[in-house]
Design an enzyme around this catalytic site. Structure first.
Site, PDB file in Angstrom:
ATOM      1  N   HIS A  92      -9.044 -37.187 -20.966  1.00 40.78           N
ATOM      2  CA  HIS A  92      -9.302 -36.968 -19.543  1.00 40.78           C
ATOM      3  C   HIS A  92      -7.937 -37.527 -18.830  1.00 40.78           C
ATOM      4  CE1 HIS A  92     -13.561 -35.926 -20.553  1.00 40.78           C
ATOM      5  NE2 HIS A  92     -13.077 -34.742 -19.359  1.00 40.78           N
ATOM      6  N   CYS A 131     -11.507 -21.468 -19.646  1.00 39.48           N
ATOM      7  CA  CYS A 131     -11.101 -22.394 -18.680  1.00 39.48           C
ATOM      8  C   CYS A 131     -10.730 -23.691 -19.320  1.00 39.48           C
ATOM      9  CB  CYS A 131     -12.476 -22.881 -17.855  1.00 39.48           C
ATOM     10  SG  CYS A 131     -13.887 -23.463 -18.889  1.00 39.48           S
TER      11      CYS A 131
HETATM   12  C1  PEP Z   1     -12.880 -27.573 -22.643  1.00 36.07           C
HETATM   13  O1  PEP Z   1     -13.340 -28.504 -23.633  1.00 36.07           O
HETATM   14  O2  PEP Z   1     -11.881 -26.819 -23.063  1.00 36.07           O
HETATM   15  C2  PEP Z   1     -13.016 -27.735 -21.380  1.00 36.07           C
HETATM   16  C3  PEP Z   1     -12.789 -26.763 -20.421  1.00 36.07           C
HETATM   17  O3  PEP Z   1     -13.979 -28.813 -21.188  1.00 36.07           O
HETATM   18  P1  PEP Z   1     -13.318 -30.220 -20.848  1.00 36.07           P
HETATM   19  O4  PEP Z   1     -11.952 -30.177 -21.131  1.00 36.07           O
HETATM   20  O5  PEP Z   1     -13.993 -30.741 -19.498  1.00 36.07           O
HETATM   21  O6  PEP Z   1     -14.378 -30.721 -21.931  1.00 36.07           O
END
Ligand code: PEP
Ligand code: MG
Length: 566
Positions: free
Chosen positions: A193, A485
């Site tokens: 994150h 995404c």
């Molecule tokens: C992913 O897992 O690619 C995603 C977009 O969600 P996050 O990065 O928030 O887990």
């Protein structure tokens, strides 16, 4: 230092940064171990208490800054740290160790924190692992005050490159703002994150570089190459100048791309939306001309909180975002907590179920302000998704006697675990849209932990490409929207391949929106589709990357080379 020293890490956020280092919370494994005399116990206790109160005061100030910058809903992110400053298991136990074992405060604190962390680290849940990192973070704060160090006083006199052993997401929210222009962490992975936040704030970052020499001190000039994943210390003046030129050219390029279109060479429009973590990003989303918010990671408002904000608090944030974005759509993702708290509606305890209902209600109520969609993360069975949908319906009917806003709320799901991709055709019968999370999909497919900096899981792996193709094909056969995404879409090399696989909607960090459009304008979909077909026959992710670079270079070469991407 004689010549320059270079360190390879993971390119976590594109761009180039040049600036003096600001070194924080480096892994101080050498804790001083000192036995003390009985007569020194009270002064050692006083030293510890003073460190606790200074550290608490510092976090109070940070909390205020966070409120000023991102609104009151985000300030409680730091509450967990404040609570720990009064925690009997941590603070009282450390005082007791000083008193009973007659050891210095650093040693006592380190002993107590190791003991507290042990059961957390043994638990596989990432929630508990994150809590162990919170303990580390508080310990680092206290160590710093015990050493009598202040947080670097230089907070306004020019750009700095942050160098840290690791950053908690709460730290990152607070520190990845001016004057920070670059980030280097010893730990971390591309999809952790902290890396996501660096991309969000457009701060070039290299993470997972491993132990940096201890002599790296504040003010030493650091070059951060967020394209190549390289950090340079002790650069020559010429090298520094060259990096500054690259930095400025890239910034100018991003500025000129702010209002361009996203139409491929062969005339197909691609929808480019933004991934958002904080409401304060909305302005940048609009400035960069994104077509909407394709992924709103709501869990960032819960980071390190004991429980999520109330329905009204959430409503206030969601309403503000939706109305600022209207008529463009905002896709809210329900809290993605992972570990013990990940969504499996039938597994949720009473408390978590109530939290989810609160969130769904807030989204339903905000939906009248503009165009809203809701999606669930980490869905792995059809049953689970049906239950999630049923919960939305339940909330909607309960709210029906109140003014809930729009009746239309598309409900979709993230496709980010292999089971969802493998059964995409069946999920397509129940979901209104798919949003493909390549970060998790790569890690679950290749059996890597996403927070592990040694992870080599890449969405370009042919196994992952197969799942990506399967998902987009199922969606297109069902006539439903399917966006990508995950960070594959934000990687200027991999994006061409995503288009070749059939993706026509992407959602990327706000800072990458202009670059994504520039890549799209240089891609010919027919060629990209051929490259995608061949890529799936490759033996490895590296071979896929080489293939893409070789085959798309003719079109993208200038763009890539000028920006130092390949
Ligand atoms: C992913 O897992 O690619 C995603 C977009 O969600 P996050 O990065 O928030 O887990
Ligand atoms: Mg995910």
């Amino acid at each position: 230092m004689t010549g320059p020293a270079r360190f390879k890490g993971i390119a976590a956020s594109i761009g180039v940064a040049v600036g003096p280092a600001r070194v924080i919370n480096r892994d101080r494994s050498r804790v001083s171990h000192r036995r003390i005399e009985e007569t020194d116990v009270s002064s050692e206790l006083a030293r510890f208490e003073q460190a606790v109160s200074k550290s608490r005061a510092e976090i109070e100030v940070a909390k205020q800054q966070l409120t000023d910058r991102h609104g009151s809903a985000y300030a409680p992110i730091l509450d967990i740290y404040l609570l720990m400053h009064g925690d009997a298991l941590l603070i009282d136990a450390t005082s007791e160790a000083i008193r009973e074992d007659r050891i210095n405060a650093e040693w006592a604190l380190s002993r107590v924190t190791e003991r507290l962390k042990k059961p957390l680290l043994e638990d596989a849940s990432s929630y508990f692992q994150e809590r162990a990192r919170d303990i580390d973070h508080v310990r680092e704060h206290l160590f710093r005050h015990l050493r009598g160090e202040k947080r670097s006083a230089r907070t306004t006199d020019g750009p700095t490159v942050l160098i840290a052993h690791d950053l908690t997401p709460a730290d990152a929210v607070h520190m990845l703002a001016p004057p920070t222009v670059g980030l280097v962490t010893e730990m971390g992975a591309r999809s952790s994150h902290t890396a996501i936040l660096a991309r969000t704030f457009g701060v070039p970052a290299v993470v997972g570089v491993g132990p940096l020499p201890t002599e790296v001190e504040d003010d030493e000039v650091v070059l951060v190459d967020g394209f190549a994943g390289e950090v340079t210390l002790g650069a020559s003046p010429e090298e520094r100048r060259a990096a500054e030129i690259r930095r400025d050219r890239f910034a100018a390029f991003l500025r000129t791309e702010r209002s361009t279109s996203a139409v491929t060479r062969d005339g197909v429009s691609i929808s480019v939306t933004a991934n958002v973590e904080l409401p304060s990003e909305v302005q940048a989303v609009l400035e960069n001309g994104a077509e909407g918010i394709g992924l709103y990671r709501t869990e960032f408002m819960c980071l390190d909180r004991m429980e999520p904000p109330s329905e009204d608090e959430q409503l206030e944030v969601y309403r503000a975002v939706v109305s600022a974005m209207a008529p463009k759509q905002v896709v809210f993702r329900t809290f993605d907590w992972r570990g013990d708290k990940r969504l499996r509606v039938h597994d949720l305890g009473e408390r978590e179920r109530a939290w989810l209902r609160t969130q769904i209600n807030a989204v339903l109520r905000a939906s009248g302000e503009g165009s809203v969609a809701l999606m669930f993360p980490m869905v792995s069975t059809v049953e689970e998704f049906r239950e999630a949908r049923a919960l939305v319906e339940e909330c909607r009917s309960e709210l029906s006697d109140k003014p809930t806003g729009s009746a239309e709320l598309p409900v979709g799901m993230m496709v980010e675990v292999p089971s969802a991709a493998l059964l995409a055709e069946r999920f397509a019968q129940h979901a209104d849209f798919f949003a493909v999370g390549t970060n998790d999909l790569a890690h679950y497919t290749l059996a890597f932990d996403r927070r592990d900096s040694r992870s080599t899981a890449q969405p370009l792996d042919p196994a992952v490409l197969g799942l990506l193709e399967r998902t987009v094909t199922a969606a297109s056969e069902a006539g439903m929207p399917c966006s990508m995404c995950g960070d594959m879409a934000a990687d200027p090399v991999a994006l061409g391949l995503a288009l070749g696989l059939g993706y026509r909607q992407i959602s990327v960090p706000v800072s990458v929106v202009p670059l994504a459009r520039a890549v799209i304008r240089n891609v010919d979909l027919q060629i990209a589709a051929e490259v995608a077909r061949d890529a799936m026959q490759c033996a490895s992710a590296d071979a896929v990357r080489d293939l893409v670079v070789e085959r798309l270079d003719g079109h993208l070469g200038m763009l890539w080379k000028e920006q130092g991407i390949v």
